[in-house]
Design a protein around this motif. Structure first.
Motif, short mmCIF file in Angstrom:
data_model
loop_
_atom_site.label_atom_id
_atom_site.label_comp_id
_atom_site.label_asym_id
_atom_site.label_seq_id
_atom_site.Cartn_x
_atom_site.Cartn_y
_atom_site.Cartn_z
N PRO A 275 -7.50 -70.18 -38.45
CA PRO A 275 -8.94 -69.55 -38.69
C PRO A 275 -9.60 -69.94 -38.25
N VAL A 276 -10.75 -68.61 -37.58
CA VAL A 276 -11.72 -69.34 -36.61
C VAL A 276 -12.80 -68.46 -36.99
N PHE A 277 -14.30 -68.77 -36.73
CA PHE A 277 -15.87 -68.37 -37.26
C PHE A 277 -16.15 -67.58 -36.06
N GLY A 278 -15.60 -68.36 -34.97
CA GLY A 278 -16.54 -68.20 -33.90
C GLY A 278 -18.50 -68.71 -34.21
N GLU B 296 -12.59 -86.16 -40.95
CA GLU B 296 -11.62 -85.97 -41.57
C GLU B 296 -10.85 -84.74 -42.58
N GLU B 297 -11.72 -85.07 -43.32
CA GLU B 297 -11.00 -83.14 -43.99
C GLU B 297 -11.52 -81.84 -43.52
N LEU B 298 -12.43 -82.23 -42.63
CA LEU B 298 -12.52 -80.85 -41.71
C LEU B 298 -11.49 -80.87 -40.09
N TYR B 299 -11.40 -81.99 -40.19
CA TYR B 299 -10.13 -81.69 -38.68
C TYR B 299 -8.98 -80.73 -39.09
N ALA B 300 -9.10 -81.58 -40.67
CA ALA B 300 -7.27 -81.04 -41.31
C ALA B 300 -7.27 -79.55 -41.26
N TYR C 108 -10.94 -73.42 -35.95
CA TYR C 108 -11.35 -74.32 -34.41
C TYR C 108 -12.49 -74.89 -34.92
N ASP C 109 -13.72 -74.01 -35.63
CA ASP C 109 -15.05 -74.28 -35.64
C ASP C 109 -14.81 -75.61 -36.51
N ALA C 110 -14.73 -75.95 -38.12
CA ALA C 110 -14.56 -76.86 -38.45
C ALA C 110 -13.72 -77.87 -37.43
N MET C 111 -12.68 -77.35 -36.89
CA MET C 111 -12.06 -78.80 -36.27
C MET C 111 -13.43 -80.20 -34.61
N TYR C 112 -14.09 -78.28 -34.70
CA TYR C 112 -15.66 -78.45 -33.56
C TYR C 112 -16.14 -79.32 -33.93
#
Length: 235
Positions: free
Chosen positions: A30-33, A54-58, A62-66
């Motif tokens: 998943p990626v939002f852009g 940590e929640e977002l990275y997991a 991609y956008d949440a991880m960034y």
């Protein structure tokens, strides 16, 4: 702001054009852009929140991880935490621009980066070299061992052309960074870059591109930017 609200806000900020650009560079669903600049208002509200990061990275998004990298607390992260993050970094925009950047603000940055450089794994090596770029471009020269950085320049000279593609790119950036931002070894970095010459980056189904650390350093010399340091590592 909790996890659900952040994910909703990130999704609302997504643009199809930006998503296509990220995916053309290796991002997967998943990626939002979401453009990185568009994340700043949310980041200002949250500031630092390691559990949320940590929640977002997991999520694998991609956008949440960034965004996780923006709100993370690097000094609260252990070596095991960084290992977990690098293991989940499936392409260079995560390894070099999220994990390496976050690591660069941690006290254990050099020891972790050293292990990654020695790992033999493309993205770990890339993240390790990239971390040193962020470190050298921000921290005072006295925080580094000249002999250690000199040995790293020698390693670049001897191995860059045979290294994996993303690692090549990060090693080339390291050459340029030492030449510009680490004054004690400016001359050695310039000489090393000249010896290394153009570095070919091969791309799937595309023409190769060539990186020129020597030319990059020369341009910065002409601009009077030798000794340049960034005020901040993370945006």
């Amino acid at each position: 702001m909790n996890f659900d609200i952040v994910m909703q806000e990130l999704e609302a900020l997504g643009k199809e054009r930006t998503k296509k650009m990220y995916m053309s560079n290796g991002a997967k669903e998943p990626v939002f852009g979401v453009a990185t600049g568009a994340m700043k208002p949310i980041a200002k509200k949250i500031k630092i929140n390691q559990p949320l990061a940590e929640e977002l990275y997991a999520t694998g998004n991609y956008d949440a991880m960034y965004f996780a990298g923006i709100i993370a607390d690097p000094k609260a992260m252990t070596e095991a935490d960084f290992e977990r993050w690098i293991d989940a970094a499936y392409f260079y925009m995560l390894s070099d621009y999220v994990v390496a950047v976050t690591l660069a603000e941690a006290d254990i940055a050099q020891q972790v980066a050293d292990k990654w450089i020695a790992s033999g794994e493309e993205l770990k090596m890339s993240a390790g070299w990239s971390c040193y770029c962020w470190l050298l471009g921000n921290r005072k020269d006295v925080e580094f061992s000249e002999s250690k950085i000199a040995n790293m320049l020698e390693k670049v000279k001897n191995t860059i052309h045979a290294s994996p593609e993303r690692t090549k790119s990060a090693m080339n950036n390291f050459l340029s960074t030492v030449g510009v931002s680490f004054v004690p070894l400016h001359d050695l970095a310039l000489a090393t870059a000249k010896t290394v010459g153009p570095v070919e980056l091969k791309k799937d189904n595309k023409k190769s591109t060539f990186l020129h650390a020597y030319e990059n350093i020369q341009k910065e010399i002409e601009k009077g930017r030798i000794g340049f340091k960034r005020k901040y590592v993370r945006c």
